[in-house]
Design an enzyme around this catalytic site. Sequence first.
Site, PDB file in Angstrom:
ATOM      1  N   ASP A  68       0.821  -1.198   0.000  1.00 21.25           N
ATOM      2  CA  ASP A  68       0.000   0.000   0.000  1.00 21.25           C
ATOM      3  C   ASP A  68       0.863   1.259   0.000  1.00 21.25           C
ATOM      4  O   ASP A  68       1.919   1.312   0.641  1.00 21.25           O
ATOM      5  CB  ASP A  68      -0.898  -0.024   1.242  1.00 21.25           C
ATOM      6  CG  ASP A  68      -1.848   1.141   1.311  1.00 21.25           C
ATOM      7  OD1 ASP A  68      -2.731   1.231   0.438  1.00 21.25           O
ATOM      8  OD2 ASP A  68      -1.717   1.963   2.240  1.00 21.25           O
ATOM      9  N   GLU A 117       1.276  -0.552  -5.168  1.00 22.27           N
ATOM     10  CA  GLU A 117       0.271   0.480  -5.409  1.00 22.27           C
ATOM     11  C   GLU A 117       1.028   1.804  -5.491  1.00 22.27           C
ATOM     12  O   GLU A 117       1.245   2.473  -4.486  1.00 22.27           O
ATOM     13  CB  GLU A 117      -0.774   0.534  -4.291  1.00 22.27           C
ATOM     14  CG  GLU A 117      -1.919   1.478  -4.611  1.00 22.27           C
ATOM     15  CD  GLU A 117      -2.414   2.284  -3.418  1.00 22.27           C
ATOM     16  OE1 GLU A 117      -3.435   2.974  -3.555  1.00 22.27           O
ATOM     17  OE2 GLU A 117      -1.774   2.245  -2.359  1.00 22.27           O
TER      18      GLU A 117
END
Length: 649
Positions: free
Chosen positions: A312, A365
């Site tokens: 993330d 990401e």
Amino acid sequence: MNIITETDRYLFGHGSHYEIYEKLGAHVMEIDGVKGTYFAVWAPHAKAVSVVGDFNDWNGYIHVMDRIDNSGIWERFVPGVFEGHLYKYAVTWPDGTTHDKADPYGNYAEMRPGNASRVTNINGFEWSDAKWIEEKDKDAKNLIDAPISIYECHLGSWKKDYSYSVDGFCGYRQLAHELGDYLKYMGYTYVELMGISEHPLDASWGYQVTGYYAPTSRYGEPKDFMYFVNYMHELGIGVILDWVPAHFPKDEHGLAWFDGAPLYEYADSRKGEHPDWGTKIFDYSKTEVVNFLIANALFWVEKFHIDGLRVDAVASMLYLDYGREDGQWVPNQYGGNGNLEAMEFFRHLNSIMKKRDPRAFMIAEESTAWPDITKTPEEGGLGFTFKWNMGWMHDFLDYVKLDPYFKKFNHNKMTFNMTYAFSENFILVLSHDEVVHMKNSMFYKMPGDLETKAANLKTAYTFMMGQPGKKLLFMGQEFGQREEWSEARGLDWYLLDEHMHKDIQNYYKELLHLYKEHEVMYAYESTAYNCYEWINPDDGDNSVFSFIRKAPDTFDNSLAFVCNFTPIERDEYVIGVPNPGTYKVMLSSEDVDRVEKVEYKAVALPEGEKQDNFDYKITVKLRSFESIILKVPKTKIKKPVRTIKKKSK
């Protein structure tokens, strides 16, 4: 006690003790014939540390821990403490105050608001996925050319069951069967789970982690989660976890200011805090912190048999000025805005993961154009396997939500991706972030009345499925969930009682199965542009896109896509095709049950003439917002196929 050896301390201090979680934390064992639990915690700035819990009335004077030389590690064996007991570390800071902290390496946590750690033993689960692991390790080199269709899922809101818990959370074992069977029916190859590491706030969706080594207790015990993963593997479905090494919250019981000084976080707030998120940033210059994170990634893969990690907020780690104004950040030693320590962390992490667990892929990401995310460290890259294609996502959504009249003025938003589609190993994503916070569900992003929205959505999904790159769709969007997603409620499964939504689901299911069944949809993406050919990328006036998914050296058995993004019916739409013969409609967004079998005979063009630069043409019928996928026939005619050399990354 010699539990944590000099070698352990050396490796931990150098950031390369990849099983440090076997030593730090709480471990049930027997020492000199006495059964109990061994506790160990890293707190170098602490004046004193005690183990407190429900076994000593949370009294910090009873089980005082011993410091092991200058390692900063404290240890204590407590007889009579076994699985199920709650505990924390009472850490006395340099200022003399004492603070109760959850175990950074704890494997099981008490539900909020208590947030204590719970003694558990994660060993002994009977796995039955050895064949899965072996095959995935063997096929690891072919990941770029493997069929990967991902169902992004938040377990707490996939469905609610108030008979299981007061919060409506289902259990890992219940979800294994209900979710797993659904994924197999639909045809997904992977499920990506949001927010499995323990976190105190439901509304954080699992991205404000306080227990990195503990699967959240919302859905059961650690071995229940092992059951979940094992059952998915039995069904042939891989499991990906969202993993958050970018930041952590300031909760009193968590990692922030753990021993009375910056320990896990950077000391300088210009590097150590996110001004927008109100969170702490890991100090990637500390070997022990890097060890904590890398061992944690390996922990999920090796102890819980996870198949991949989606990392993330990578951009927030790479850029020192991420979310900051001038004067709020510190340049690196070369005067730039790149976090050199974070870059090295990623290279270390991805290299050791590939070496130890080749089947486990790493997904970034990363929302910017940072170069070489998926290039190997030896080539100067960061070593990720895949990268989310956020640029494609935003262009795609900007286009599909437009009123049909305005689409022709934005045609390039759907074709621009092909200028960089192979610069990284991309995953095309329509994630949870795009269906929350007043952004509307995918269904309600579409223009027009309800029937038009449904038709537009199916054609949008067809275009997405035909483009190069792996695929990810957030839960609920596969059947046209109408409401924005909220972690507080389950999906609107009742919509499947309506024909419109059942039709969307059936159509997406057909797309997923077609994707897996036809190699041209996935198996040649490492050959770059040789796996894809535009038929006509420039028909903006009609808002129609046509292209072919193909093998590098032949058009035989390729699939041709024609996507109509307007409500206008086109009874005689002409496209060029590469081979003679009969083109069969494999799938139509307006005929999901394949009731109507449609075929088109290719017509040879006179010598010297071309249609879309091809020697043959077919004339197809396109209904309002219809997409069709056609099977390209084999040909015995030997002729060269246009190929484009793969661009060097």
